[in-house]
Design a protein around this motif. Sequence first.
Motif, mmCIF file in Angstrom:
data_model
loop_
_atom_site.group_PDB
_atom_site.id
_atom_site.type_symbol
_atom_site.label_atom_id
_atom_site.label_comp_id
_atom_site.label_asym_id
_atom_site.label_seq_id
_atom_site.Cartn_x
_atom_site.Cartn_y
_atom_site.Cartn_z
ATOM 1 N N VAL A 28 25.918 16.957 71.831
ATOM 2 C CA VAL A 28 25.288 15.777 71.221
ATOM 3 C C VAL A 28 26.205 15.219 70.137
ATOM 4 O O VAL A 28 26.429 14.002 70.055
ATOM 5 N N ASP A 29 26.762 16.090 69.321
ATOM 6 C CA ASP A 29 27.663 15.651 68.257
ATOM 7 C C ASP A 29 28.905 14.985 68.836
ATOM 8 O O ASP A 29 29.320 13.916 68.366
ATOM 9 N N LEU A 30 29.491 15.574 69.866
ATOM 10 C CA LEU A 30 30.673 14.982 70.500
ATOM 11 C C LEU A 30 30.349 13.613 71.088
ATOM 12 O O LEU A 30 31.125 12.661 70.928
ATOM 13 N N ALA A 31 29.196 13.494 71.716
ATOM 14 C CA ALA A 31 28.780 12.208 72.283
ATOM 15 C C ALA A 31 28.616 11.152 71.188
ATOM 16 O O ALA A 31 28.926 9.978 71.405
ATOM 17 N N ARG A 32 28.165 11.559 70.022
ATOM 18 C CA ARG A 32 28.034 10.604 68.915
ATOM 19 C C ARG A 32 29.399 10.092 68.468
ATOM 20 O O ARG A 32 29.540 8.923 68.127
ATOM 21 N N TRP A 33 30.413 10.965 68.462
ATOM 22 C CA TRP A 33 31.763 10.513 68.127
ATOM 23 C C TRP A 33 32.274 9.550 69.189
ATOM 24 O O TRP A 33 32.834 8.504 68.865
ATOM 25 N N PHE A 34 32.106 9.915 70.461
ATOM 26 C CA PHE A 34 32.573 9.046 71.549
ATOM 27 C C PHE A 34 31.840 7.714 71.561
ATOM 28 O O PHE A 34 32.415 6.694 71.914
ATOM 29 N N GLY A 35 30.560 7.719 71.187
ATOM 30 C CA GLY A 35 29.769 6.502 71.180
ATOM 31 C C GLY A 35 29.938 5.689 69.916
ATOM 32 O O GLY A 35 29.260 4.687 69.707
ATOM 33 N N GLU A 36 30.844 6.124 69.038
ATOM 34 C CA GLU A 36 31.135 5.446 67.773
ATOM 35 C C GLU A 36 29.932 5.399 66.838
ATOM 36 O O GLU A 36 29.797 4.487 66.017
ATOM 37 N N ASP A 37 29.043 6.411 66.947
ATOM 38 C CA ASP A 37 27.945 6.523 65.991
ATOM 39 C C ASP A 37 28.465 7.020 64.643
ATOM 40 O O ASP A 37 27.849 6.789 63.611
ATOM 41 N N TYR A 38 29.583 7.745 64.679
ATOM 42 C CA TYR A 38 30.230 8.224 63.461
ATOM 43 C C TYR A 38 31.488 7.395 63.253
ATOM 44 O O TYR A 38 32.087 6.904 64.205
ATOM 45 N N ALA A 39 31.904 7.287 62.008
ATOM 46 C CA ALA A 39 33.139 6.571 61.716
ATOM 47 C C ALA A 39 33.779 7.169 60.472
ATOM 48 O O ALA A 39 33.083 7.629 59.565
ATOM 49 N N VAL A 40 35.081 7.160 60.431
ATOM 50 C CA VAL A 40 35.821 7.589 59.259
ATOM 51 C C VAL A 40 35.993 6.355 58.390
ATOM 52 O O VAL A 40 36.449 5.315 58.877
ATOM 53 N N PRO A 41 35.615 6.430 57.095
ATOM 54 C CA PRO A 41 35.707 5.240 56.252
ATOM 55 C C PRO A 41 37.151 4.786 56.051
ATOM 56 O O PRO A 41 38.066 5.593 56.010
ATOM 57 N N GLY A 42 37.303 3.496 55.941
ATOM 58 C CA GLY A 42 38.616 2.919 55.682
ATOM 59 C C GLY A 42 38.739 1.583 56.372
ATOM 60 O O GLY A 42 37.874 1.182 57.148
ATOM 61 N N PRO A 43 39.816 0.889 56.103
ATOM 62 C CA PRO A 43 40.000 -0.419 56.732
ATOM 63 C C PRO A 43 40.275 -0.247 58.227
ATOM 64 O O PRO A 43 40.828 0.768 58.650
ATOM 65 N N PRO A 44 39.896 -1.227 59.026
ATOM 66 C CA PRO A 44 40.172 -1.149 60.461
ATOM 67 C C PRO A 44 41.684 -1.092 60.712
ATOM 68 O O PRO A 44 42.466 -1.725 60.010
ATOM 69 N N ALA A 45 42.063 -0.330 61.718
ATOM 70 C CA ALA A 45 43.480 -0.233 62.087
ATOM 71 C C ALA A 45 43.820 -1.315 63.094
ATOM 72 O O ALA A 45 43.007 -1.668 63.948
ATOM 73 N N ALA A 46 45.019 -1.841 62.991
ATOM 74 C CA ALA A 46 45.508 -2.812 63.972
ATOM 75 C C ALA A 46 45.762 -2.074 65.293
ATOM 76 O O ALA A 46 46.152 -0.902 65.278
ATOM 77 N N PRO A 47 45.544 -2.714 66.427
ATOM 78 C CA PRO A 47 45.740 -2.032 67.719
ATOM 79 C C PRO A 47 47.112 -1.376 67.861
ATOM 80 O O PRO A 47 47.219 -0.294 68.418
ATOM 81 N N GLU A 48 48.158 -2.005 67.353
ATOM 82 C CA GLU A 48 49.489 -1.411 67.480
ATOM 83 C C GLU A 48 49.657 -0.160 66.612
ATOM 84 O O GLU A 48 50.519 0.669 66.873
ATOM 85 N N GLU A 49 48.817 -0.005 65.587
ATOM 86 C CA GLU A 49 48.846 1.209 64.771
ATOM 87 C C GLU A 49 48.139 2.354 65.488
ATOM 88 O O GLU A 49 48.486 3.510 65.302
#
Length: 55
Positions: A28-49
């Motif tokens: 269940v926890d892994l599925a939450r990470w894959f489903g983007e229910d969790y997020a690491v705080p910070g500015p969004p990364a550019a796709p090339e990063e």
Amino acid sequence: MSRNACPICKKPRQADHAPFCSPRCRDVDLARWFGEDYAVPGPPAAPEEVAPGED
């Protein structure tokens, strides 16, 4: 919450599945990470990063 409680269902943790109580809660926890229910705080990364292309 007790330090020995599963973060998903709050049942006692099991050493084989720490910090969870069962494979189900671990999944269940892994599925939450894959489903983007969790997020690491910070500015969004550019796709090339995230996935730099090979030049």
